[in-house]
Scaffold this motif. Structure first.
Motif, PDB file in Angstrom:
ATOM      1  N   LEU A 164    -115.479  11.967 -80.944  1.00  0.00           N
ATOM      2  CA  LEU A 164    -114.256  11.432 -81.533  1.00  0.00           C
ATOM      3  C   LEU A 164    -113.919  12.224 -82.796  1.00  0.00           C
ATOM      4  N   PRO A 165    -112.641  12.252 -83.165  1.00  0.00           N
ATOM      5  CA  PRO A 165    -112.271  13.006 -84.369  1.00  0.00           C
ATOM      6  C   PRO A 165    -112.825  12.349 -85.627  1.00  0.00           C
ATOM      7  N   LEU A 166    -113.066  13.183 -86.619  1.00  0.00           N
ATOM      8  CA  LEU A 166    -113.628  12.701 -87.877  1.00  0.00           C
ATOM      9  C   LEU A 166    -112.589  11.990 -88.725  1.00  0.00           C
ATOM     10  N   SER A 167    -111.412  12.535 -88.757  1.00  0.00           N
ATOM     11  CA  SER A 167    -110.414  12.014 -89.695  1.00  0.00           C
ATOM     12  C   SER A 167    -109.031  12.461 -89.248  1.00  0.00           C
ATOM     13  N   ARG A 169    -104.800  11.812 -88.258  1.00  0.00           N
ATOM     14  CA  ARG A 169    -104.018  11.013 -87.302  1.00  0.00           C
ATOM     15  C   ARG A 169    -103.759  11.753 -86.010  1.00  0.00           C
ATOM     16  N   SER A 170    -103.734  13.067 -86.074  1.00  0.00           N
ATOM     17  CA  SER A 170    -103.412  13.819 -84.869  1.00  0.00           C
ATOM     18  C   SER A 170    -103.983  15.217 -85.005  1.00  0.00           C
ATOM     19  N   PRO A 171    -104.201  15.898 -83.891  1.00  0.00           N
ATOM     20  CA  PRO A 171    -104.736  17.257 -83.987  1.00  0.00           C
ATOM     21  C   PRO A 171    -103.681  18.210 -84.520  1.00  0.00           C
ATOM     22  N   VAL A 172    -104.136  19.345 -85.007  1.00  0.00           N
ATOM     23  CA  VAL A 172    -103.206  20.315 -85.569  1.00  0.00           C
ATOM     24  C   VAL A 172    -102.296  20.901 -84.496  1.00  0.00           C
ATOM     25  N   THR A 173    -102.731  20.773 -83.237  1.00  0.00           N
ATOM     26  CA  THR A 173    -101.926  21.319 -82.156  1.00  0.00           C
ATOM     27  C   THR A 173    -100.896  20.320 -81.636  1.00  0.00           C
ATOM     28  N   SER A 174    -100.818  19.180 -82.241  1.00  0.00           N
ATOM     29  CA  SER A 174     -99.913  18.148 -81.758  1.00  0.00           C
ATOM     30  C   SER A 174     -98.466  18.593 -81.861  1.00  0.00           C
ATOM     31  N   ARG A 178     -92.134  12.958 -84.303  1.00  0.00           N
ATOM     32  CA  ARG A 178     -92.307  11.644 -84.911  1.00  0.00           C
ATOM     33  C   ARG A 178     -90.955  11.012 -85.220  1.00  0.00           C
TER      34      ARG A 178
END
Lengths: 335, 659
Positions: A164-167, A169-174, A178
């Protein structure tokens, strides 16, 4: 009194509560030591500049003038300019509140999903091994501070298992566009399943951190409430009538035992909202909690007043809503 | 009676038999009829079936012919397959290979994208603002130096040596009225990222915006620029398209380090396109619009998600400059993604996991310890270039006995900085023997005499001094520290408390919030505290000016009460500081300057104005796969992303990038 009369009265009664809270915050921010302008701009700023800024912001006006101006602006929706961010407070709050909402609702959801079933199971297996295990587990979780649990989750799931991700809201590739700022909702609106999954992945650990601390209370409450209901005469009657056990427990007993759960969840909302402060810090989520912590350190009283005011408003409204729901659900309640 | 009943029964039975016979006859008749009908039907059906069988036979015959044809065809196909089988197999193999290549290509593309992107992590210690001239956080520093440029570039690998950057030369001159000015020659032909000319007018616009406009905005207010502007220029004139005259202030007419540093090493003085600023970074525009403001730097800001991340992309049209003379076009990196963290522990976990390649500010020393044993991580240390921390003692009479020089000297003997460095700072600080950094010109180890001898000898000297001052049994006082109980300041305070306990001084540690501390220290109401200042440039005037000067804004950072207890000496110190700036020689060290700065350092210990403990190290950490990137040896305001690069690992075919 009928509910349709009680509801608006209840809402009107919430206004004095909010006013008192906001007044308290206003004066507290002016009483605590630490010149906000000096803190903001450091010791190297010339005194003349500091005084000029103080004058421009209005801090050199009589306190009652500042108070009236503040209340007047708040109810007109003008929350002021943030001293630290140098932008309208409303803009920073708009950026931050979706994060906190997602976190809080997710925490409530997990708390209910885990807490209530565990409580029901404990009640049905009362006195047995399962009941003892659940109660021990609840006590153990309750004993651990949420910030510690958050760090442990990060370490275990984020670093050791790396599932799971550490921190964030979304990956940099998102590439999700919004719209509302609520990433789950935005993903659904965009019919972007991939982004939805990613957003949920990023929410799991923070929501678990904030929600798991509510599980013990919900578990114990659900257990006690169900046991209480199962001891009622109408349950005995239902059993005597020959109704299936599952029907008796889930359709009659559980449904009635959820009423106190609703009340507790409403009361816990304030705690959950406050709990987001620590969780947002640990998981680097840019929500209202983190905004508040940063504002406190920098004495950005404009931001502090606005956020606390909003918190107060939300808590009062939620509690009012819970009262109304309770009254609507339980016809025995009269006003 | 019985006979009558028997008769009746016989009659009933007989009747029933007759009825049954009738029914059976009827049924037989019907059945017979049905049977005949069925027979007829069956006969018809049989005939129909026979007909169908005949038809089926025909169909079967046809089918047989078809099968025969098919069989022939299959045979022919079989022959074809046999004939082209190898080719077909080869084609299938090629298809498999292509699929494998496609998979590898996709994987390679992922790895290539990863290798051309630096993922950096930063702690947001202050609010970030994308306007190039606003904001003082670690993030602003990391980004702005990559987006924009200044007139000169200070090489922090080389003691802060100045190199031309936007300007190709500068010279100090004096006009007929006796005013000193710097004549800047801007390099002709440079363009901003939006194509506008980089010229003298642009420089003037940027400097004046910083001073005349930004501090007075309702929004986007940035008054921090006021003092730096006033200490750097008093008037700007454009002489021609590429010549700018910067008239210098009276307190630093020709003092190059101050004039260049305050505008050219800190976050002020960035040159950016006036057109883009007028269009985007205006007062009433939303903050995000400043994202489109452009400068002259190796990167462009392309994405900003508040509180989450910032993305920079390499600007390919930037001139490539020789190393050591300023930022160059990035050769190895196309993108920099800076992820914002709120917590140093989380950021260090992200580094360990590989989510980020490097930290660019905010990493705590306590978190660095957990990274040391990781062979995939390199801790980068710039030794002794951070704040020079000193134990300040209030010399006002109301804080007796700290106003007694013997007491202050006793504290100097009894304080052991090496223990503080080891236990509170994890070893990441440099032992201070002076207020001046060891690698700066005119450094003199004035605290050395107080740190010689064994611990017992020094304790004995300290106790003797206290006895002479009338405190043989010691005394009690407060030591203020900021931050939480587990913070660095608290740890330092705890060790000092233990050390001074040995000579009978009972220290009561007061942990206070920064705002409270600032208020009280400015009012001169704090008895003892540990405080420091990071140098602005590599010259002792910055180390000493900040702590000794009583006439300017810096007095509150400095020795508390010095200006009150000894105003004559304080005035003399100010004279020396001013003189030292006035006689600065860019060619190198001079005997007169040496005499001045050594005397100032002597005054510090003669009056024991404070006990200098250590110069902090600046730290960052990176993954070993990030090459070409290192923090500066003398300052860490800038982050040289343009030098960085990453290789695609050898096992790329079987692995996926960490991000």
């Amino acid at each position: 009194m009928k509910l349709r009369y009680y509801a608006p009265i209840r809402l009107i009664m919430a206004i004095p509560t909010i006013l008192i809270l906001m007044t308290t915050i206003f004066f507290m921010m002016r009483i605590i030591p630490g010149d906000p302008i000096r803190i903001m701009y450091g010791d190297e700023m010339p005194e003349e500049a500091i005084q000029r800024i103080r004058h421009e912001i209005g801090l050199d006006r009589p306190i009652y003038v500042q108070y009236l101006d503040y209340m007047n602006k708040f109810f007109r929706g003008d929350l002021g300019i943030s001293l630290e961010h140098k932008t309208p407070v409303i803009q920073k709050i708009k950026e931050a509140y979706p994060v906190t909402i997602e976190l809080t609702l997710g925490g409530i959801f997990l708390a209910v999903v885990f807490g209530v079933p565990l409580g029901v199971l404990a009640a049905l297996k009362r006195g047995g091994k399962i009941d003892n295990i659940i109660r021990f587990f609840s006590l153990y979780i309750y004993s651990n501070p949420s910030f510690w649990l958050g760090l442990i989750f990060q370490l275990f799931f984020g670093v050791i298992l790396s599932v799971l991700p550490l921190s964030g809201r979304s990956p940099v590739t998102s590439t999700l566009h919004r719209v509302t700022g609520l990433l789950i909702l935005d993903s659904i609106l965009a019919l972007d399943f991939h982004s939805l999954v990613q957003s949920l992945e990023y929410l799991i650990l923070p929501c678990l951190t904030i929600g798991i601390t509510r599980v013990p209370r919900l578990c114990r409450l659900s257990r006690a409430a169900l046991l209480n209901e199962l001891g009622e005469d109408y349950i005995t009657t239902a059993r005597a009538k020959g109704l299936p056990y599952r029907t008796v427990v889930y359709k009659h007993g559980l449904r009635n035992s959820l009423l106190p759960v609703i009340t507790i969840m409403g009361g816990s909302f304030a705690g959950l909202l406050g709990g987001t402060v620590i969780t947002e810090k640990i998981f680097s989520l840019p929500g209202l909690g983190r905004l508040l912590i940063d504002a406190l350190g920098g004495r950005d009283f404009v931001m502090i007043q606005a956020i606390v005011g909003i918190y107060a408003l939300v808590v009062v409204l939620v509690n009012t809503l819970v009262d109304l729901i309770y009254a609507a659900v339980d016809p025995r309640i009269k006003f | 009676m019985v006979k009558m009943q028997e008769t009746k029964t016989m009659q009933q039975i007989t009747a029933a038999l007759i009825v049954i016979a009738i029914i059976v006859s009827g049924l037989s008749y019907i059945n017979g009829q049905n049977i005949n009908s069925n027979i007829a039907t069956l006969t018809g059906t049989t005939e129909a079936l026979e007909s169908r069988v005949e038809d089926s036979s025909d169909i079967i015959g046809d089918l047989a012919e078809v099968v025969g044809v098919l069989g022939t065809s299959m045979g022919e196909i079989g022959e074809s397959v046999g004939e082209y089988g190898e080719e077909i197999a080869a084609i299938l193999e090629k298809i498999e290979a292509l699929e494998e290549i496609e998979e590898k290509s996709a994987r390679y593309i992922l790895w290539e994208e990863w290798s051309r992107t630096i993922y950096a992590g930063v702690i947001l210690n202050r609010a970030f603002h994308p306007d190039i001239q606003i904001g003082r956080s670690y993030l602003d520093r990391a980004i702005t130096f990559n987006r924009a440029a200044k007139l000169v570039f200070q090489d922090q690998y080389d003691m802060g040596k100045w190199y031309p950057y936007i300007a190709e030369s500068w010279e100090f001159k004096q006009n007929l009225e006796g005013e000193w000015y710097i004549e800047w020659k801007i390099k002709p032909g440079l363009k901003f990222q939006d194509g506008a000319d980089v010229d003298a007018a642009a420089v003037k616009y940027c400097y004046e915006r910083s001073y005349y406009e930004l501090p007075y905005r309702e929004m986007n207010r940035e008054p921090y620029h006021i003092w730096s502007s006033e200490n750097t220029w008093k008037r700007l004139e454009v002489q021609d398209k590429y010549t700018l005259l910067q008239f210098t202030p009276d307190n630093a007419q020709t003092f190059e380090p101050q004039l260049l540093a305050l505008y050219n090493s800190l976050q002020h003085g960035f040159i950016f396109s006036p057109a883009s600023t007028e269009k985007y970074a205006k007062e009433n525009d939303p903050i995000e619009s400043a994202v489109n403001q452009v400068g002259y730097g190796p990167f462009t800001l392309v994405e900003y998600i508040p509180g989450e991340r910032i993305v920079l992309e390499a600007w390919d049209d930037m001139m490539v400059r020789p190393p050591g003379t300023g930022p160059s076009r990035s050769e190895g990196i196309d993108r920099v993604v800076i992820k914002i963290y709120a917590d140093s522990t989380t950021m260090s976990m992200a580094l360990q996991k590989g989510d980020i390649d490097v930290t660019v500010g905010g990493l705590l020393k306590s978190d660095v310890i957990s990274l040391l044993d990781n062979p995939d991580i390199t801790v980068m240390v710039a030794e002794g270039v951070g704040t020079s921390d000193c134990l300040a003692m209030n010399m006002r009479p109301e804080f007796a006995p700290l106003n007694d020089i013997r007491v202050r000297t006793a504290i100097a003997y009894a304080t052991f900085p090496e223990e503080i460095i080891e236990k509170a700072l994890a070893g990441y600080a440099t032992y201070a023997q002076s207020a001046v950094h060891e690698n700066f010109p005119y450094y003199k180890p004035v605290f050395e005499p107080f740190r010689q001898g064994t611990e017992e000898e020094r304790i004995a000297k300290a106790k003797q001094l206290l006895t002479d001052a009338g405190y043989p049994d010691g005394f009690s006082t407060d030591l203020w520290a900021t931050g939480g109980a587990g913070g660095e300041d608290a740890k330092v305070a705890t060790i000092i408390q233990a050390q001074l306990k040995k000579i009978g001084i009972d220290i009561n540690i007061k942990l206070v919030e920064v705002g409270v501390f600032r208020d009280m220290s400015r009012a001169g109401n704090v008895p003892m505290y540990v405080n420091g200042w990071e140098p602005d440039y590599c010259d002792p005037s910055t180390d000493l000016g900040h702590v000794l000067s009583a006439v300017n804004w810096q007095k509150m950072n400095g020795i508390v009460g010095f200006n009150v207890t000894n105003p004559e000496l304080n005035a003399y110190v100010d004279e020396l500081l001013m003189r030292g700036r006035d006689i600065y020689d860019p060619a190198g060290e001079t005997a007169e300057r040496r005499a001045i700065y050594e005397e100032l350092q002597d005054i510090i210990v003669d009056e024991m104005l404070g006990v200098w403990l250590y110069h902090n190290d600046n730290l960052d950490a990176k993954r070993t796969w990030l090459k070409g990137y290192d923090i500066y040896a003398t300052k860490t305001y800038t982050r040289p992303f343009w030098d960085g690069y990453k290789d695609i690992p050898d096992d790329w075919e079987t692995t996926t990038p960490p991000v």
